[in-house]
Design a protein around this motif. Structure first.
Motif, PDB file in Angstrom:
ATOM      1  N   ILE A   3     -34.024  38.455   2.282  1.00 50.12           N
ATOM      2  CA  ILE A   3     -34.550  37.461   3.226  1.00 50.12           C
ATOM      3  C   ILE A   3     -35.790  36.797   2.635  1.00 50.12           C
ATOM      4  O   ILE A   3     -35.959  35.572   2.712  1.00 50.12           O
TER       5      ILE A   3
ATOM      6  N   GLN B 192     -23.139  31.759   5.690  1.00 45.99           N
ATOM      7  CA  GLN B 192     -23.764  32.640   6.671  1.00 45.99           C
ATOM      8  C   GLN B 192     -23.963  31.959   8.024  1.00 45.99           C
ATOM      9  O   GLN B 192     -23.871  32.601   9.072  1.00 45.99           O
ATOM     10  N   ALA B 193     -24.226  30.653   8.019  1.00 45.05           N
ATOM     11  CA  ALA B 193     -24.410  29.924   9.274  1.00 45.05           C
ATOM     12  C   ALA B 193     -23.127  29.916  10.098  1.00 45.05           C
ATOM     13  O   ALA B 193     -23.174  29.975  11.336  1.00 45.05           O
TER      14      ALA B 193
ATOM     15  N   ARG C 168     -29.975  35.027   5.589  1.00 48.08           N
ATOM     16  CA  ARG C 168     -30.600  34.431   6.779  1.00 48.08           C
ATOM     17  C   ARG C 168     -31.189  35.516   7.684  1.00 48.08           C
ATOM     18  O   ARG C 168     -30.504  36.488   8.022  1.00 48.08           O
ATOM     19  N   GLN C 169     -32.437  35.304   8.070  1.00 46.35           N
ATOM     20  CA  GLN C 169     -33.098  36.277   8.933  1.00 46.35           C
ATOM     21  C   GLN C 169     -32.455  36.321  10.314  1.00 46.35           C
ATOM     22  O   GLN C 169     -32.301  37.397  10.903  1.00 46.35           O
ATOM     23  N   ASP C 170     -32.034  35.153  10.855  1.00 48.61           N
ATOM     24  CA  ASP C 170     -31.413  35.134  12.186  1.00 48.61           C
ATOM     25  C   ASP C 170     -30.069  35.864  12.177  1.00 48.61           C
ATOM     26  O   ASP C 170     -29.705  36.526  13.159  1.00 48.61           O
TER      27      ASP C 170
ATOM     28  N   GLN D 151     -34.946  34.263   0.300  1.00 47.75           N
ATOM     29  CA  GLN D 151     -34.145  33.219   0.944  1.00 47.75           C
ATOM     30  C   GLN D 151     -32.679  33.252   0.497  1.00 47.75           C
ATOM     31  O   GLN D 151     -32.024  32.215   0.366  1.00 47.75           O
TER      32      GLN D 151
ATOM     33  N   LEU E  25     -24.709  32.343   0.989  1.00 53.31           N
ATOM     34  CA  LEU E  25     -25.685  31.757   1.909  1.00 53.31           C
ATOM     35  C   LEU E  25     -25.102  30.550   2.633  1.00 53.31           C
ATOM     36  O   LEU E  25     -25.380  30.339   3.822  1.00 53.31           O
TER      37      LEU E  25
END
Length: 489
Positions: A302, A263-264, A308-310, A305, A260
């Motif tokens: 998702i 992921q950004a 990431r949904q985006d 959490q 996670l």
């Protein structure tokens, strides 16, 4: 794309002349008048070549500043070509500059033809070295297993696979990102390669990366590369998977395993089409198509959490499910024949045939490991067979995935029989030990058998979905797909 050349000289007239000459030849030029400005511009831009004077402000003839600059630039980026220029040329100075990293030495006033020839030569050499380095790393890190399940042609006799391949052929012509879902071993990686081969990017690299095999602390280095000295073990610069796949396709397998926290960073590349290597402040542009695959329920992750949904929306411009092997009954025997053919050639053995009982057993099995399990099973059976016929006992299929029923001795499994009436199908008195006595009958179709097993197995595990799915060799998502398929509550 234009090559970018950084020119460094303390004489504004020289800078102006060089900039005019090079821009006329189609190069993008960055002029610098001192070493501090060179460092700033190099951090901002991705530079393909540097042309530098040998003298700045310390003195006018020794070339000491130029030698120090060349050595510093070469240590930072060993692959970056450097051409040095000076009006006080000596053989000793030329030799010294070439020893510490310069690629060519040109005396002022320069010949335009000589300078342009040198620039083209150095850019061509640098480009060839980068390509060789990229493919060398790609082959070393991403060498695909020499196994028919990974490298063979796609067998598709079943309607569900024919429909999927037709859809993929249409999608391959676009540049949209594709998400492939489905159980393990269904051939998602092979289908990703198939999409690439049919696309307009087929001449560029196809790079596959197993996201589950990358540790969190190495994620950025693996995906975006790093420069020499970026961290303790970074003894040389290394390109990442995005750069390896430039202009081609990047396949992200086991997508749900991306940490996670990382992921950004992946999302930013997908949104802005740019990234920085670890230890570098230079922003690199990337042109890569993303195909990803997972056997996980991303919507559930998702909700928890954990994904990431985006990022999910960026990856699933189109989402396609790859059917499991039990949903491709018409493909099982052709696949078996294909694997036997491949392994016979690989091991230089005579190709055996499957007996009718062995074929029936293959058709009757649940295949929790899907195509991968089938390929490994037939590879083993090839060596266990002592004759030109493979019998059921040489398949060594685990009994638990037959639902404790007798395998069919012929292909009536595929025939169209009348369904059980509702009263008989739902009568709990027909069950014993969680299995139905009708399962030994050759009068049932595969769908009828599968429906009954789903009902009885859930009853045997007292409604526990997780235990029921595990006992059937299914994932939870695979179990629910079958429940929905048969409209069972």
């Amino acid at each position: 794309m234009k090559n970018t050349i950084l020119i460094a000289d303390d004489d504004a007239n020289v800078l102006s002349s060089l900039q005019f000459l090079l821009e006329e030849e189609g190069y993008q030029v960055i002029p610098c008048q001192n070493q501090k400005q060179i460092a700033i511009e190099q951090a901002r831009h991705s530079v393909d070549l540097i042309i530098s004077d040998m003298n700045f402000t310390l003195d006018t003839t020794s070339g000491t500043e130029g030698l120090q600059l060349v050595e510093h630039l070469h240590q930072q980026e060993p692959q970056l070509p450097i051409i040095v220029m000076t009006g006080w040329a000596t053989i000793d100075l030329a030799v010294a500059s070439l020893k510490i990293g310069a690629n060519d030495f040109i005396q002022k006033p320069w010949s335009d033809e000589r300078l342009l020839t040198s620039i083209k030569t150095q850019l061509d050499r640098s480009s060839a070295e980068r390509r060789a380095n990229k493919y060398q790393q790609q082959n070393r890190l991403l060498m695909r297993e020499n196994h028919p399940v990974n490298s063979g042609s796609i067998v598709a006799h079943s309607p569900v696979m024919k429909q999927l391949l037709n859809t993929l052929a249409d999608l391959a012509k676009s540049n949209m990102n594709i998400l492939l879902t489905g159980d393990n071993g269904t051939g998602k990686s092979m289908l990703a390669q198939h999409i690439h081969d049919l696309s307009q990017r087929h001449d560029a690299p196809f790079v596959s990366v197993n996201m589950g095999a990358i540790s969190e602390n190495l994620f950025e280095s693996e995906m975006f590369g790093h420069v020499k000295g970026a961290f303790t073990d970074a003894k040389e610069s290394r390109i990442g998977r995005f750069e390896m796949a430039e202009s081609g396709t990047l396949f992200l397998d086991e997508l749900a395993n991306i940490p996670l926290s990382q992921q950004a960073k992946l999302l930013r590349v997908l949104e802005e089409h740019q990234f920085e290597a670890v230890g570098s402040s230079k922003t690199r542009q990337c042109d890569v198509r993303i195909i990803s695959a997972t056997n996980a329920d991303l919507n559930s992750l998702i909700e928890q959490q954990l994904f990431r949904q985006d990022l999910y929306y960026r990856l699933n411009t189109i989402e396609l499910r790859v059917p499991s092997l039990v949903e491709r009954q018409a493909d099982i025997l052709p696949l078996a024949d294909y694997f036997l053919d491949c392994f016979s050639k690989k091991y230089h053995r005579a190709k055996p045939a499957l007996s009718s009982d062995a074929e029936a057993q293959l058709l009757h099995y649940h295949w929790p490991g899907n195509i991968r399990e089938l390929s490994h099973l037939l590879e083993r059976a090839l060596f266990l067979s002592r004759h030109d016929i493979i019998e059921p006992d040489q398949l060594h299929l685990p009994a638990k995935n037959f639902g404790n029923r007798k395998p069919l001795a012929n292909r009536e499994l595929l025939t169209n029989k009348e369904p059980l009436d509702n009263q008989e199908a739902n009568n709990p008195t027909n069950s014993f030990n969680g299995y139905n006595q009708h399962l030994t009958s050759e009068e049932l179709t595969l769908e009828q058998i599968e429906q009954q097993v789903l009902k009885d197995r859930l009853n045997a595990h007292h409604g526990n979905v997780t235990e029921t799915a595990r006992s059937l060799g299914l994932s939870r998502s695979g179990y629910y797909r079958r429940i929905n398929k048969y409209e069972l509550e």
